[in-house]
Design a protein around this motif. Structure first.
Motif, mmCIF file in Angstrom:
data_model
loop_
_atom_site.group_PDB
_atom_site.id
_atom_site.type_symbol
_atom_site.label_atom_id
_atom_site.label_comp_id
_atom_site.label_asym_id
_atom_site.label_seq_id
_atom_site.Cartn_x
_atom_site.Cartn_y
_atom_site.Cartn_z
ATOM 1 N N GLY A 8 0.775 -1.225 0.000
ATOM 2 C CA GLY A 8 0.000 0.000 0.000
ATOM 3 C C GLY A 8 0.813 1.284 0.000
ATOM 4 N N TRP A 9 0.081 2.389 0.171
ATOM 5 C CA TRP A 9 0.629 3.737 0.050
ATOM 6 C C TRP A 9 1.371 3.873 -1.288
ATOM 7 N N THR A 10 0.714 3.400 -2.327
ATOM 8 C CA THR A 10 1.247 3.475 -3.696
ATOM 9 C C THR A 10 0.969 4.869 -4.273
ATOM 10 N N ARG A 11 1.610 5.153 -5.398
ATOM 11 C CA ARG A 11 1.535 6.493 -5.996
ATOM 12 C C ARG A 11 0.139 6.840 -6.522
ATOM 13 N N LEU A 12 -0.273 8.063 -6.310
ATOM 14 C CA LEU A 12 -1.401 8.618 -7.050
ATOM 15 C C LEU A 12 -0.783 9.575 -8.069
ATOM 16 N N VAL A 13 -0.851 9.194 -9.336
ATOM 17 C CA VAL A 13 -0.146 9.929 -10.391
ATOM 18 C C VAL A 13 -1.086 10.964 -11.013
ATOM 19 N N HIS A 14 -0.701 12.223 -10.953
ATOM 20 C CA HIS A 14 -1.483 13.272 -11.616
ATOM 21 C C HIS A 14 -1.236 13.144 -13.114
ATOM 22 N N ALA A 15 -2.223 12.661 -13.846
ATOM 23 C CA ALA A 15 -2.029 12.258 -15.244
ATOM 24 C C ALA A 15 -2.414 13.384 -16.194
ATOM 25 N N ARG A 16 -1.547 14.398 -16.243
ATOM 26 C CA ARG A 16 -1.847 15.555 -17.098
ATOM 27 C C ARG A 16 -1.824 15.173 -18.579
ATOM 28 N N ASN A 17 -0.829 14.368 -18.977
ATOM 29 C CA ASN A 17 -0.700 14.025 -20.401
ATOM 30 C C ASN A 17 -1.876 13.168 -20.879
ATOM 31 N N LEU A 18 -2.188 12.136 -20.115
ATOM 32 C CA LEU A 18 -3.307 11.269 -20.498
ATOM 33 C C LEU A 18 -4.614 12.051 -20.466
ATOM 34 N N GLY A 19 -4.765 12.871 -19.438
ATOM 35 C CA GLY A 19 -5.965 13.695 -19.345
ATOM 36 C C GLY A 19 -6.129 14.593 -20.576
ATOM 37 N N ARG A 20 -5.003 15.180 -21.009
ATOM 38 C CA ARG A 20 -5.051 16.062 -22.177
ATOM 39 C C ARG A 20 -5.484 15.280 -23.407
ATOM 40 N N GLU A 21 -4.928 14.074 -23.581
ATOM 41 C CA GLU A 21 -5.287 13.283 -24.768
ATOM 42 C C GLU A 21 -6.750 12.869 -24.757
ATOM 43 N N LEU A 22 -7.248 12.589 -23.559
ATOM 44 C CA LEU A 22 -8.628 12.109 -23.471
ATOM 45 C C LEU A 22 -9.633 13.240 -23.341
ATOM 46 N N GLY A 23 -9.144 14.426 -22.976
ATOM 47 C CA GLY A 23 -10.070 15.525 -22.740
ATOM 48 C C GLY A 23 -10.633 15.552 -21.331
ATOM 49 N N LEU A 24 -9.807 15.107 -20.351
ATOM 50 C CA LEU A 24 -10.225 15.159 -18.946
ATOM 51 C C LEU A 24 -9.347 16.174 -18.227
ATOM 52 N N ARG A 25 -9.944 17.118 -17.535
ATOM 53 C CA ARG A 25 -9.150 18.194 -16.956
ATOM 54 C C ARG A 25 -8.398 17.796 -15.698
ATOM 55 N N LYS A 26 -8.986 16.929 -14.893
ATOM 56 C CA LYS A 26 -8.330 16.547 -13.633
ATOM 57 C C LYS A 26 -8.354 15.028 -13.488
ATOM 58 N N LEU A 27 -7.294 14.397 -13.973
ATOM 59 C CA LEU A 27 -7.248 12.927 -13.973
ATOM 60 C C LEU A 27 -6.085 12.443 -13.124
ATOM 61 N N HIS A 28 -6.340 11.458 -12.293
ATOM 62 C CA HIS A 28 -5.291 10.800 -11.516
ATOM 63 C C HIS A 28 -5.349 9.293 -11.747
ATOM 64 N N ILE A 29 -4.163 8.684 -11.720
ATOM 65 C CA ILE A 29 -4.072 7.215 -11.785
ATOM 66 C C ILE A 29 -3.612 6.710 -10.432
ATOM 67 N N LYS A 30 -4.383 5.834 -9.835
ATOM 68 C CA LYS A 30 -3.912 5.154 -8.629
ATOM 69 C C LYS A 30 -3.144 3.923 -9.107
ATOM 70 N N ASP A 31 -1.806 4.010 -8.984
ATOM 71 C CA ASP A 31 -0.936 3.020 -9.618
ATOM 72 C C ASP A 31 -0.498 1.962 -8.610
ATOM 73 N N ASP A 32 -1.203 0.841 -8.591
ATOM 74 C CA ASP A 32 -0.924 -0.181 -7.589
ATOM 75 C C ASP A 32 0.176 -1.160 -8.009
ATOM 76 N N THR A 33 0.892 -0.842 -9.082
ATOM 77 C CA THR A 33 2.006 -1.714 -9.476
ATOM 78 C C THR A 33 3.189 -1.590 -8.522
ATOM 79 N N GLY A 34 3.181 -0.583 -7.669
ATOM 80 C CA GLY A 34 4.276 -0.414 -6.715
ATOM 81 C C GLY A 34 4.193 -1.347 -5.511
ATOM 82 N N ASN A 35 3.113 -2.102 -5.403
ATOM 83 C CA ASN A 35 3.003 -3.053 -4.298
ATOM 84 C C ASN A 35 4.062 -4.150 -4.408
#
Lengths: 423, 423
Positions: B91-118
């Motif tokens: 736990g306590w994995t990264r919450l990634v502020h996904a500006r690039n992906l958000g821009r491509e998709l047209g989402l202004r405030k997108l975050h990825i909860k990235d659980d691959t760091g477990n």
């Protein structure tokens, strides 16, 4: 760079004040340089942690920082706002109290610094994060490197997130997982017919070529910045042990940079009064099939004779390690040693670590744990001293090493089949 | 269990006070049970967060805790000293502020909860950590599960570290990386000729058999405890957003448990006054080749018609998802939706996420990001609302999905060869 750009750079590098030659001590302003113009020695970062106007670096300041390497920003060549810029925010990985492994090996206080929790699952995310920031400051638009695999993935991932182009170079014949984990981020991934050392030489050539203009090679022309990232391993280990240094540490050797920078990090913590000044012993680990530093250590030599690597530990397969002589210095000065293990011992060690602690290391981790075991068996490690071993990369990237680990049985979904299979 | 053991258990489960039937509300004491004896409904954990003698759960209390799921121990069915016992501290994995992906998709405030760091690189480490603690309390000596792959690895790693035996069951034909990453820890790994649903049925049978005595199946007889681990995703997301709930969240659906528990976690945070009570919409993601919940959502049904899975997203390939009806409830109640994407869209989404944010997801992450994109394109997501998407597992475990990602060129180590290759 213009003078104005250089002045900006000085602001951008936090406590770093110059590049300093590791051999002759000559100083030049911070820039994208890596070789001393006086003596051709390697350049490294020089700091002034007591500049007027900068806050004193205290445990409290660090502890109030983010759960990433940026908690140590006041000790790195980065600006204070580095965490706000797009990067992979690596670090602050687990320090695992390895009671089971310690018991099997006969070590009373053993910890594993498990760097597989980093974003691309190796310690390379640490060094790349610092180099990326330097690349931005110097205005580079392409991020590049010579790599044995892990670094290629770390560079391509970091470049993708930062919006830079990536073009990375690897020796042909790397593990499939490392190739995919670099290529998937969309950069250029170029394989070179040759060893890592040949890839590295090619990159040095490319920097002098027109095609390399605007390129930041994280481990060549950005190497002084890049290398500092490994100091964060030292900082984290000390902080996670409750602000004290381990008495013994076992570190893998590829170029040797990680080992030298962990030593530098420990010394900085002592100098800043963040930990008690007590002796620590530094041990280096190599694979038998690429053990030029271990060979030099055992022979009592100060220079490292290059070799042609032949080992399953491909991420440590650097036959001409740039920091080899410094590693020898540190191992001897601290009362440590450099040791090597066979590929069979590497595989055994991967399985030992997995079975005892639930940590799945790549072959480099197998080298380090294998050497840890050998050092205990040969009496070079004190079984009562607090010991840390570095796990620098992930088992998922070198599956072939343990590919015979498979299903115990394949059965029909019935209790009868289950009982029959278990005998 | 004896009455004395049950009393001990009550102490061992922190704020948890009973098992409660999700259907009829009947309550029984905490124990290794998962089905209501009154109505055969599923049991879940009931809490009293305001028991006399327990400290109030505040933001400050949580923030002073460890950088793992154990910072939320006061909200989980675990004892206060849980972090001191050998486990993988996920736990306590990264919450990634996904500006690039958000821009491509047209989402202004997108975050990825990235659980691959477990520790074993999927969210399963969270749920296993809670189940492991329950297994210890109930005196189980073997840790087991039915698994689509990630869970097998998480169980075997946790058991290795905790010193328990492991015997886990998977459908035949899983990805090689998932097989090795379970087998390497030294437990028994048994493949079943059949689908995950058949593996799951077999495990329920085994619990009733003599051979299953002393076995804790994390997702069967320990399921009420196990499932609570997913609440920590909700807690972390809220804390990492600065103690507020996202307005929209997109979650992968396998059994549906993760989605229902994230909803439960959000509701608890509101009830405890740790976040402002504001509406949030929950969206579920499935692969087209295993989309029984999506199909039911679109058809307006309350029940989920089981299917036989056929998708590259094997970790989501549960044809008869236990929590399907609850997922439908939550999606409808919150104004969300359930959507599905084709395998080709899954692969595209893996590459999109890697290229834009440097995050390498497994096929399940491809499903979730693919559905995110589809939901934007079909107008079901508000492009201005704060949105979180879950990345539950690691691309290194499903390399085949992007196996055509390879080297751009293979060249001799010379500038001439380099220029020739780049044209």
């Amino acid at each position: 760079m213009t003078t104005a750009q250089l002045a900006d750079s000085a602001v951008s590098f936090g406590p770093a004040v110059a590049l300093s030659c590791r051999e002759c001590g000559a100083r030049i302003p911070l820039g994208p340089h890596y070789v001393c113009v006086e003596c051709f020695g390697p350049l490294e970062i020089a700091y002034d942690f007591h500049q007027p106007g900068r806050p004193a670096v205290t445990r409290e300041l660090i502890e109030s920082g983010p759960a990433s390497i940026w908690r140590y920003a006041p000790l790195l060549p980065v600006p204070a706002d580095v965490a706000a810029k797009p990067n992979l925010n690596p670090g602050w990985t687990r320090l695992v109290h390895a009671r089971n492994l310690g018991r099997e090996l006969g070590l009373r206080k053993l910890h594993i610094k498990d760097d597989t929790g980093n974003p691309t699952h190796s310690f390379k995310d640490r060094v790349v994060a610092i180099a990326l920031e330097a690349a931005r400051t110097f205005g580079f638009t392409t991020l590049s490197c010579s790599s044995t695999g892990n670094l290629a993935g770390a560079v391509c991932a970091a470049a993708a997130r930062a919006g830079l182009r990536a073009c990375v170079f690897i020796p042909a014949g790397l593990e499939q997982a490392k190739i995919v984990m670099a290529a998937v981020y969309g950069g250029e991934l170029i394989a070179i017919d040759g060893t890592y050392d040949e890839v590295n030489r090619f990159c040095s050539e490319l920097i002098g070529d027109e095609a390399g203009e605007g390129w930041g090679f994280v481990n060549v022309n950005l190497r002084p910045y890049y290398a500092e990232g490994s100091k964060t391993l030292a900082y984290e280990i000390a902080e996670q042990l409750g602000w004290k240094l381990p008495e013994q540490i076992v570190i893998p050797i590829a170029s040797g940079s990680q080992l030298t920078k962990i030593d530098k990090g420990f010394k900085e913590l002592i100098a800043l009064g963040l930990v008690e000044d007590r002796p620590y012993k530094v041990f280096g680990a190599q694979a038998n099939g690429c053990s030029p530093v271990s060979a030099a250590f055992k022979a009592g030599h100060d220079v490292v004779q290059p070799v042609r690597p032949d080992t399953i530990a491909k991420s440590l397969a650097i036959g001409n390690p740039a920091d080899g002589p410094y590693v020898l210095d540190i191992a001897r000065r601290t009362g440590g040693a450099v040791e090597d293990v066979t590929d069979a011992e590497v595989v055994d060690a991967i399985r030992l670590l997995a079975r005892t602690e639930g940590v799945f290391a790549e072959t480099a981790g197998g080298v380090t744990v294998g050497v840890l075991r050998k050092l205990v068996e040969t009496g070079k490690l004190d079984p009562d001293a607090e010991t840390v071993v570095i796990n620098s990369g992930d088992g998922l990237k070198t599956l072939d090493a343990v590919a015979d680990a498979g299903v115990t049985a394949t059965i029909k979904p019935s209790l009868a089949a289950f009982h029959a299979a278990r005998g």
